[in-house]
Design a protein around this motif. Structure first.
Motif, short mmCIF file in Angstrom:
data_model
loop_
_atom_site.label_atom_id
_atom_site.label_comp_id
_atom_site.label_asym_id
_atom_site.label_seq_id
_atom_site.Cartn_x
_atom_site.Cartn_y
_atom_site.Cartn_z
N ARG A 1 -51.98 101.08 -20.93
CA ARG A 1 -50.79 101.04 -21.78
C ARG A 1 -50.81 102.22 -22.74
O ARG A 1 -51.81 102.46 -23.44
N ASN B 1 -46.37 101.16 -19.22
CA ASN B 1 -47.26 100.07 -18.83
C ASN B 1 -47.69 100.24 -17.39
O ASN B 1 -46.94 99.93 -16.46
N PRO C 1 -46.77 92.28 -17.45
CA PRO C 1 -45.65 92.77 -18.27
C PRO C 1 -46.07 92.92 -19.73
O PRO C 1 -46.91 92.17 -20.24
N TRP C 2 -45.44 93.88 -20.40
CA TRP C 2 -45.80 94.20 -21.78
C TRP C 2 -44.53 94.18 -22.63
O TRP C 2 -43.68 95.05 -22.50
N ASP C 3 -44.42 93.18 -23.46
CA ASP C 3 -43.35 93.13 -24.46
C ASP C 3 -43.92 93.71 -25.75
O ASP C 3 -44.57 93.01 -26.53
N ALA D 1 -43.91 94.83 -29.29
CA ALA D 1 -43.25 94.79 -30.59
C ALA D 1 -43.77 95.98 -31.40
O ALA D 1 -44.94 96.02 -31.79
N THR E 1 -38.39 96.36 -30.06
CA THR E 1 -39.13 95.83 -28.91
C THR E 1 -38.87 96.69 -27.68
O THR E 1 -37.71 97.00 -27.37
N ARG F 1 -39.64 96.38 -23.73
CA ARG F 1 -40.11 95.43 -22.71
C ARG F 1 -40.38 96.19 -21.41
O ARG F 1 -39.46 96.55 -20.69
N GLY G 1 -42.04 96.08 -17.78
CA GLY G 1 -42.59 95.25 -16.73
C GLY G 1 -43.86 95.85 -16.16
O GLY G 1 -44.31 96.93 -16.56
N ALA H 1 -40.68 101.46 -20.41
CA ALA H 1 -39.55 100.94 -21.18
C ALA H 1 -39.29 101.85 -22.37
O ALA H 1 -40.23 102.43 -22.95
#
Length: 827
Positions: free
Chosen positions: A643, A660, A665-667, A669, A688, A690, A692, A697
């Motif tokens: 990441r 990512n 998945p990486w949300d 914040a 945020t 998001r 996947g 993102a």
């Protein structure tokens, strides 16, 4: 069963002077002890007859060694075996050699990259020792003779390396010394055998739905009396098969139901299956055995046309992979000194930095199986160049047949390794033909195209059809496009280092960046060892000698000037110059990788030039010639993590990018802060992003969080968990950095006697704080590279290999740490 006798003892070395080749004045008289495997330079060094060519400017003082003929001698014991045949097997001779047994010639060699086998059954005395000698002709003599025969060809360096099948970089490179070696650089042995032996075993490993298949293609050599039916018996893990045959070979397939798949690092596990094949005679006695480890996986290369040009995306088990790569050069200019432990140490460094692909560069060697074994275990994909680099290579004899034999042997030797995923025809030669004024100089002569577009793809298709082949790097896939067109195939980005500034990496999105990089000097302790007694200056004699790139120091200085105030000349400012050039290297590479990763899947990989060095030198390496990591190494660890958080321009404005490359998945914040240079928070919010699995993102930065475009007093901080990204709207020399203030404490580790924790607490903005641990002790290594602290933040840097000077938590240790700490300061 075949018997093997290693020939490692009793060797001597002497100058092979003849009537026309007098001994040079520097050559030792008489015999000296020799080590096999080894080379002339290492034997002379061990005998105290030359100074270490890696130190000071000793390289030039030993140039005579490479222009001299040498002879190795030993004695073979009486032939005491019941076997029908005895072969002398030489796994690697560097390079042009005449082999004599009992004074009688048994063979000649002219290729460092091949092995040789000679039947000496009738040459061995059954009652007394038999002399064995291997006489090496200078590589220069051979290369110059071939050049006279086939005609002059252009190359990138003023040495005749393309006229001889030898490690090209032993003739020097823009990061390597000119130390032209000779010797038996790989093992030598006697093999005693009867009836038949395994000549080659080629495992074609495939996966078809739920079934793994190891198709073992076997070639045998028989003695004169070894006719009749033979049996091959194979085992892959717990699964077996056997077959009888009466010719010179057969094919045996072992099926493995539901095999555990081998994956690259970060995509899954690396299960390996012990594989054994035995050759049996009619009585069931084992004549010979072959053993390897294989892994079941599929590999494809997507080179399809799309809206962005022509793709270059590796996929393993149908999963597209973003290649987080490094280029690999021989880890020592004397490769016989590289053993299994050294391979494991260096490749573990790569894996620990998040690397998942290693490109074995075409000016070096086909590495030992030990190298590929470690890559198999660590999940490091291997891109293997055929050995052609930066030159027009003649396609006439005597080179053409050598090249074909070399290619077939090494494809066969390396194909068991699951980590090997790509064969590449050459380094920069297709590009060189188009852009480096070769065509007029060649005047229609051959230059290697027939190898890269004809011979080599045919060898791969016939020998190892399970892997893709690519004609070269850079290469766009055909002459319809420029060979180094970023939108097609592989690209090398060197104009940025050579001519402009690293911010120009942001101007293009190549499909795959196979080479790019920025120089920096090695660690301070490495310089002190390599240049004993010398006052360190960028332009001191030893520093200049250990800078092999054309105008290298000029490029370093111009690269600095784009971003920092260049330190004045003089010894008082060397440490600052050293820190800033190392930091600039890390910043340059970060600029490129962050940008290119943010454009996945259009860009499908970055391969840094380079991971390692072969001696102490100012170069593009992340790990220097003494195995010390530069700041770039630690930066690479952040850049190649699964990441990556970064701030990139999209549609002309700074944008948060969450890349990512993990399967989860990486949300993200992301806490955004617009900050003043003095540490005040001017605005703050959370956005945020998001992302996947295996995706990128974007998150827009609100207008009130954007620093003014030309401001030298504001910057943006983006934090997501432990990840941090920074955006400064101006370059460092235009930013109003405060005078750095910080506190330092040292704490001795009770659980690690040779470790000390260094705690730094910022009282002001500390940009790219770096602890050069090797200044505390040559053995000391920090666990972190450059880091940025905001006022009030603390960081703990663990230093191993240092006892705190006997005062791990006292004032003396703290003072030593302060002297080893560097950071960006006001211009």
């Amino acid at each position: 069963m075949k018997d093997v006798t290693p020939l490692t003892e009793g060797w001597t070395l002497r100058h092979a002077a003849g009537d026309t080749v007098p001994a040079p004045a520097e050559a030792p008289a008489g015999d000296i002890p020799a080590t096999v495997p080894g080379c002339v330079h290492t034997d002379l060094l061990a005998a105290g007859l030359i100074e270490d060519p890696f130190l000071s400017r000793n390289e030039t003082a030993v140039a005579w060694v490479g222009r001299t003929d040498w002879r190795y001698d030993t004695a073979l014991g009486p032939r005491d075996t019941a076997h029908e045949r005895t072969d002398l097997v030489l796994d690697g001779l560097d390079t042009v050699a005449a082999v004599r047994v009992g004074g009688v010639p048994v063979g000649n060699t002219r290729n460092m990259h091949r092995s040789y086998r000679f039947d000496i059954t009738d040459r061995l005395d059954p009652a007394a020792a038999t002399p064995l000698s291997v006489e090496f002709t200078s590589a220069y003599t051979e290369a110059e003779a071939v050049r006279a025969q086939v005609g002059e060809r252009p190359n990138a360096y003023p040495e005749p390396f393309q006229y001889i099948r030898k490690m090209a970089c032993s003739f020097g490179w823009d990061w390597g010394p000119t130390l032209v070696t000779a010797g038996m650089w790989r093992p030598v042995r006697l093999e005693h055998w009867s009836t038949a032996r395994l000549a080659t075993v080629r495992p074609l490993v495939t996966v078809d739905g739920p079934t793994g298949r190891a198709e073992l293609r076997v070639d045998v050599e028989r003695t004169a009396t070894g006719g009749g039916v033979l049996t091959v018996r194979a085992r892959v893990g717990d699964h077996t098969a056997s077959a009888d045959f009466d010719g010179d070979g057969t094919t045996l397939t072992v099926e493995v139901p539901d095999p555990a798949l081998w994956w690259p690092r970060g995509y899954g596990e690396q299960p390996l299956y012990d594989t054994e094949l035995e050759l049996l005679d009619a009585t069931g006695a084992v004549l010979d055995r072959w053993e390897r480890r294989i892994g079941f996986r599929t590999v494809t290369l997507d080179t399809g046309a799309d809206a962005h040009g022509t793709a270059f995306t590796l996929a393993v088990n149908a999963e597209p992979v973003f290649a987080r790569g490094v280029n690999w050069i021989p880890d020592d200019v004397f490769p016989s000194r590289i053993g299994p432990d050294r391979y494991r140490a260096r490749l573990t460094q790569a894996a620990d930095a998040g690397v998942n692909l290693v490109r074995v560069w075409g000016g070096g060697i086909y590495e030992s199986d030990d190298f590929y074994d470690v890559c198999d275990e660590l999940g490091l994909l291997v891109w293997q160049d055929f050995l052609f680099a930066c030159a027009a290579y003649p396609e006439e004899q005597p080179l053409r047949s050598e090249i074909e034999a070399e290619a077939r042997e090494n494809v066969t030797r390396l194909m068991p390794h699951a980590s090997l995923v790509l064969w590449n025809g050459n380094n920069e030669n297709l590009w060189g033909f188009r852009d480096w004024d070769w065509e007029p100089a060649l005047d229609g002569g051959s230059w290697g195209e027939g190898y890269y577009l004809g011979l080599l793809p045919r060898v791969v298709a016939e020998t190892d059809p399970t892997r893709p082949y690519w004609a070269g790097s850079p290469w766009s896939g055909g002459w319809d496009h420029h060979p180094n067109e970023p939108a097609h195939g592989t690209a090398h980005s060197w104009d940025v280092w050579n001519r402009t500034d690293y911010t120009d990496y942001l101007d293009t999105v190549p499909r795959f960046v196979a080479e790019f990089g920025w120089q920096a000097p090695p660690a301070h302790a490495t310089l002190r060892r390599a240049l004993p007694g010398e006052e360190l200056l960028p332009t001191s004699p030893g520093m200049l000698h250990h800078q092999k790139a054309h105008d290298g120091n000029g490029k370093l200085e111009r690269g600095l000037a784009h971003h920092f105030a260049v330190p004045p000349a003089g010894p008082a400012h060397f440490d600052r110059w050293h820190y800033l050039t190392q930091l600039n290297q890390a910043r340059a590479v970060a600029t490129g990788i962050e940008h290119w990763r943010s454009h996945w899947p259009v860009c499908a990989g970055t391969v840094l030039w380079q991971l390692n060095d072969c001696w102490p030198v100012t170069s593009w390496a992340a790990v220097d010639g003494d195995a010390r990591p530069k700041p770039l190494y630690f930066t690479l660890r952040r850049l190649y993590a699964d990441r990556l958080l970064t701030v990139q321009r999209r549609d002309g404005r700074p944008t948060v990018v969450a890349d990512n490359q993990s399967a989860i998945p990486w949300d993200a914040a992301v806490r955004l802060r617009r900050m003043a240079a003095d540490g005040r928070i001017l605005a703050e919010t959370t956005v945020t992003a998001r992302a996947g699995a295996r995706s990128v993102a974007l998150a827009t930065v609100p207008g009130e969080l954007l620093p003014d475009a030309g401001s030298g007093k504001e910057f943006l901080v983006a934090d997501a968990g432990e990840l941090r990204a920074l955006h400064f709207p101006v370059r460092d020399h235009a930013f109003a950095y405060p005078a750095p203030r910080y506190d330092v404490a040292t704490v001795r580790r009770g659980d690690e006697p040779d470790a000390v924790d260094v705690v730094v607490t910022a009282r002001t903005l500390l940009r790219d704080l770096l602890l050069q641990a090797d200044r505390l002790a040559p053995t000391a290594v920090a666990d972190q590279g450059p880091l940025t602290l905001l006022p009030g933040e603390s960081a703990t840097i663990r230093v191993r290999g240092w006892d705190g000077g006997g005062d791990g938590d006292g004032d003396g240790a703290t003072a030593a740490v302060r002297a080893a700490l560097f950071m960006v300061e006001p211009a």
